[in-house]
Design a protein around this motif. Sequence first.
Motif, PDB file in Angstrom:
ATOM      1  N   GLY A 138       0.806  -1.212   0.000  1.00  0.00           N
ATOM      2  CA  GLY A 138       0.000   0.000   0.000  1.00  0.00           C
ATOM      3  C   GLY A 138       0.840   1.264   0.000  1.00  0.00           C
ATOM      4  N   ASN A 139       2.156   1.138  -0.199  1.00  0.00           N
ATOM      5  CA  ASN A 139       3.025   2.302  -0.195  1.00  0.00           C
ATOM      6  C   ASN A 139       2.772   3.161  -1.429  1.00  0.00           C
ATOM      7  N   ILE A 140       2.929   4.456  -1.252  1.00  0.00           N
ATOM      8  CA  ILE A 140       2.774   5.381  -2.366  1.00  0.00           C
ATOM      9  C   ILE A 140       4.065   6.173  -2.515  1.00  0.00           C
ATOM     10  N   PRO A 141       4.464   6.486  -3.732  1.00  0.00           N
ATOM     11  CA  PRO A 141       5.676   7.293  -3.925  1.00  0.00           C
ATOM     12  C   PRO A 141       5.427   8.733  -3.487  1.00  0.00           C
ATOM     13  N   ILE A 142       6.354   9.317  -2.753  1.00  0.00           N
ATOM     14  CA  ILE A 142       6.214  10.698  -2.300  1.00  0.00           C
ATOM     15  C   ILE A 142       7.455  11.479  -2.682  1.00  0.00           C
ATOM     16  N   GLU A 143       7.296  12.769  -2.773  1.00  0.00           N
ATOM     17  CA  GLU A 143       8.399  13.668  -3.068  1.00  0.00           C
ATOM     18  C   GLU A 143       8.565  14.623  -1.892  1.00  0.00           C
ATOM     19  N   GLN A 144       9.784  14.760  -1.414  1.00  0.00           N
ATOM     20  CA  GLN A 144      10.053  15.615  -0.261  1.00  0.00           C
ATOM     21  C   GLN A 144      10.939  16.767  -0.688  1.00  0.00           C
ATOM     22  N   THR A 145      10.517  17.981  -0.345  1.00  0.00           N
ATOM     23  CA  THR A 145      11.295  19.170  -0.664  1.00  0.00           C
ATOM     24  C   THR A 145      11.493  19.994   0.596  1.00  0.00           C
ATOM     25  N   ALA A 199      26.864  43.301  31.101  1.00  0.00           N
ATOM     26  CA  ALA A 199      25.610  43.023  30.398  1.00  0.00           C
ATOM     27  C   ALA A 199      25.875  42.672  28.944  1.00  0.00           C
ATOM     28  N   PRO A 200      26.393  41.479  28.667  1.00  0.00           N
ATOM     29  CA  PRO A 200      26.535  41.063  27.267  1.00  0.00           C
ATOM     30  C   PRO A 200      25.172  40.715  26.677  1.00  0.00           C
ATOM     31  N   ASN A 201      25.145  40.570  25.383  1.00  0.00           N
ATOM     32  CA  ASN A 201      23.892  40.204  24.727  1.00  0.00           C
ATOM     33  C   ASN A 201      24.227  39.304  23.542  1.00  0.00           C
ATOM     34  N   TYR A 202      23.211  38.948  22.791  1.00  0.00           N
ATOM     35  CA  TYR A 202      23.449  38.200  21.570  1.00  0.00           C
ATOM     36  C   TYR A 202      22.450  38.663  20.516  1.00  0.00           C
ATOM     37  N   LYS A 203      22.792  38.400  19.277  1.00  0.00           N
ATOM     38  CA  LYS A 203      21.901  38.717  18.159  1.00  0.00           C
ATOM     39  C   LYS A 203      21.602  37.429  17.402  1.00  0.00           C
ATOM     40  N   PHE A 204      20.318  37.158  17.255  1.00  0.00           N
ATOM     41  CA  PHE A 204      19.853  35.991  16.510  1.00  0.00           C
ATOM     42  C   PHE A 204      19.133  36.517  15.279  1.00  0.00           C
ATOM     43  N   SER A 205      19.756  36.386  14.137  1.00  0.00           N
ATOM     44  CA  SER A 205      19.250  37.042  12.932  1.00  0.00           C
ATOM     45  C   SER A 205      19.031  36.027  11.814  1.00  0.00           C
ATOM     46  N   ASN A 206      18.333  36.513  10.772  1.00  0.00           N
ATOM     47  CA  ASN A 206      18.021  35.681   9.599  1.00  0.00           C
ATOM     48  C   ASN A 206      17.376  34.356  10.012  1.00  0.00           C
ATOM     49  N   VAL A 207      16.435  34.439  10.945  1.00  0.00           N
ATOM     50  CA  VAL A 207      15.809  33.246  11.514  1.00  0.00           C
ATOM     51  C   VAL A 207      14.769  32.694  10.545  1.00  0.00           C
ATOM     52  N   GLU A 208      14.827  31.398  10.346  1.00  0.00           N
ATOM     53  CA  GLU A 208      13.876  30.722   9.460  1.00  0.00           C
ATOM     54  C   GLU A 208      13.503  29.369  10.048  1.00  0.00           C
ATOM     55  N   LEU A 209      12.324  28.911   9.700  1.00  0.00           N
ATOM     56  CA  LEU A 209      11.928  27.533   9.977  1.00  0.00           C
ATOM     57  C   LEU A 209      12.107  26.746   8.684  1.00  0.00           C
ATOM     58  N   VAL A 210      12.994  25.777   8.714  1.00  0.00           N
ATOM     59  CA  VAL A 210      13.203  24.927   7.551  1.00  0.00           C
ATOM     60  C   VAL A 210      12.216  23.766   7.640  1.00  0.00           C
ATOM     61  N   VAL A 211      11.290  23.728   6.705  1.00  0.00           N
ATOM     62  CA  VAL A 211      10.207  22.751   6.706  1.00  0.00           C
ATOM     63  C   VAL A 211      10.466  21.714   5.616  1.00  0.00           C
ATOM     64  N   GLN A 212      10.276  20.456   5.981  1.00  0.00           N
ATOM     65  CA  GLN A 212      10.369  19.381   4.992  1.00  0.00           C
ATOM     66  C   GLN A 212       8.956  19.055   4.506  1.00  0.00           C
ATOM     67  N   GLU A 213       8.624  19.590   3.340  1.00  0.00           N
ATOM     68  CA  GLU A 213       7.291  19.394   2.777  1.00  0.00           C
ATOM     69  C   GLU A 213       7.275  18.133   1.925  1.00  0.00           C
ATOM     70  N   VAL A 214       6.234  17.341   2.107  1.00  0.00           N
ATOM     71  CA  VAL A 214       6.107  16.100   1.342  1.00  0.00           C
ATOM     72  C   VAL A 214       4.856  16.181   0.466  1.00  0.00           C
TER      73      VAL A 214
END
Length: 583
Positions: A10-17, A349-364
């Motif tokens: 019952g397996n179906i071929p899928i494409e993941q991007t 009082a040091p700090n940090y910078k978190f930049s260019n933040v993205e969620l990398v999603v594996q879409e099927v």
Amino acid sequence: MSVSFWKAEGNIPIEQTSKSISVLNGLDFQGGQELRIKVPPTTAFIKPDECYIQGDFLVQEDANASYKTCLQLDETIAGSSIIKDISIYTSAEKGSVLLEQITNYNAMVGIMRDYDTNDSDKNKRALTEGATVWKPQTRGTLGTTRSSCADCTATNPYFTQTRNASGNKVAENLEFTTTKLCIPLETGIFRSSKVWANMLTGLEIVITLEDAFKVLRPLDTVMRNRRLKLNPEFHSINGSTAPDDWVSGSGHQTFYLRQTNSQLTPETCGFVVGESVGLVDPTNSYHTTFSAPAVIEEINASSTANGGTNGGLLEVKLTASVDLNSGSDIAGGWFMYSDTLHTRTTSYAPNYKFSNVELVVQEVDMGSSYVQAVMSGMKENGMIVHDILSCQNYKYSQNKSDVVANIRLPLINSRAKAIVCQPTDATVYHRKDLMNGHQTYDIGGTGNAEDMTLFAVDQMRGISDHLTDYQFIYDGRLQPSRPVRCAKTSSKTSIDAQQLIETTKALVQSDISAKNLSEYNRNFLVSRALALGKGVYDTRNKDFNLQVNYQETTAPTKNHLWNNFVFHLRRIMIKGDSVAIEY
């Protein structure tokens, strides 16, 4: 009997991007701020356990600080340490229903990273999550425990130390560098290996970032309060085979270090130009008092010192000559430590910078036939159900004077698997004191001869703090039937086997493989498996209590914030355009 060599599957071929989804509310973020990421329903199906947060991380030193020192994230929790709280909602189009929420998320991930780990996992996280590992180039030679926060070489992702053509540290050589972090999300939805039908819910992720001083820390090889015997040892003021002590009342601008603890080249020395230093005797009883701050100007490899043996000794040159006023002569074997945070800096009082933040999603791409089957199945059965192994934190505050505490937990989870209780240090510290381990919780205790000192530099891990025993009460009876002894573990000189057995069972039920128990006292846990195997336990309408006793000769030293993480199966029911949650 007939044998079939061919079988219809019952397996179906899928494409993941792979696709990247940017943050909605900004480009650059700092500690204490909030970021939001929306995965729209148009991204129909995703593989959640292969999704991750990525971004550029940069340490920002205090611009008003007079002296310098190397800083990095926690060596084990790494990039996940900057996530304080995380909430996941359905998208606005689906009603913004709260699917799951984990407070003190970095403390929960700390449990996973400390107990579910091995060398392969550590090395992989060093490549992706910003963790650092033990390096033989900076190893200790005086019998200390291994430190994964001692990498001052070019492999440390958070900073670089420039050197001249001769390999010496001259001028201002410390530069913090941008690090690419790929942070997996350890929530119920994103730990699941099952394909998530995002077309029916959409997702909006809300992350609150942790304050900088709670996640940044100096190297272990420069701190007085953290593995002192891993620090460089003072040799003499002349670098000779007939070493001269630094006599009280005399002034010098140059001194030399022994070759112990891998102090062979300027690269393997964790100190930097512009760092204020001090010296402490081998028993950690007496420290130096100079006429002025002793600030490093150069760290050189001397080919003539000590007769040129093994390339000679490291030479430390200060910006100016300073007089020793402490009343005690400095002899060989004294340890050099960083005074940048210890006494010389009143506010840091040091700090940090978190930049260019993205969620990398594996879409099927499941194919049109599968989508039709899903929709028709929802019409026939009325709803689609997702079960996820989520976590809910029931926090409790305990004063250190409460030596017999009855912690009442208002649990509402209908299918609980285990409860993992983490008593963290709730003391309010000055920024520099927490980062430097000054008067924080003593992990090693008085019997810690191998390290001399081992104080906590974070409040994301559990502390035993002279706990005698604990016992849960639920279902109208004591669980287990006898108290679980913890006195040997909390004395920091031995181990209580039953406490480790209870912890292991609870972690396994929480889908945390307890591959490593070496951190049993550095991240102390009080745990109980509420069911075994695939079983679950209904905690609703139950009087659920945790009794902890502190009856040792030494009373508790710190106030406690208990993170009571309940791992449970959470059911997400999708019916038409509505989403309902069963806890």
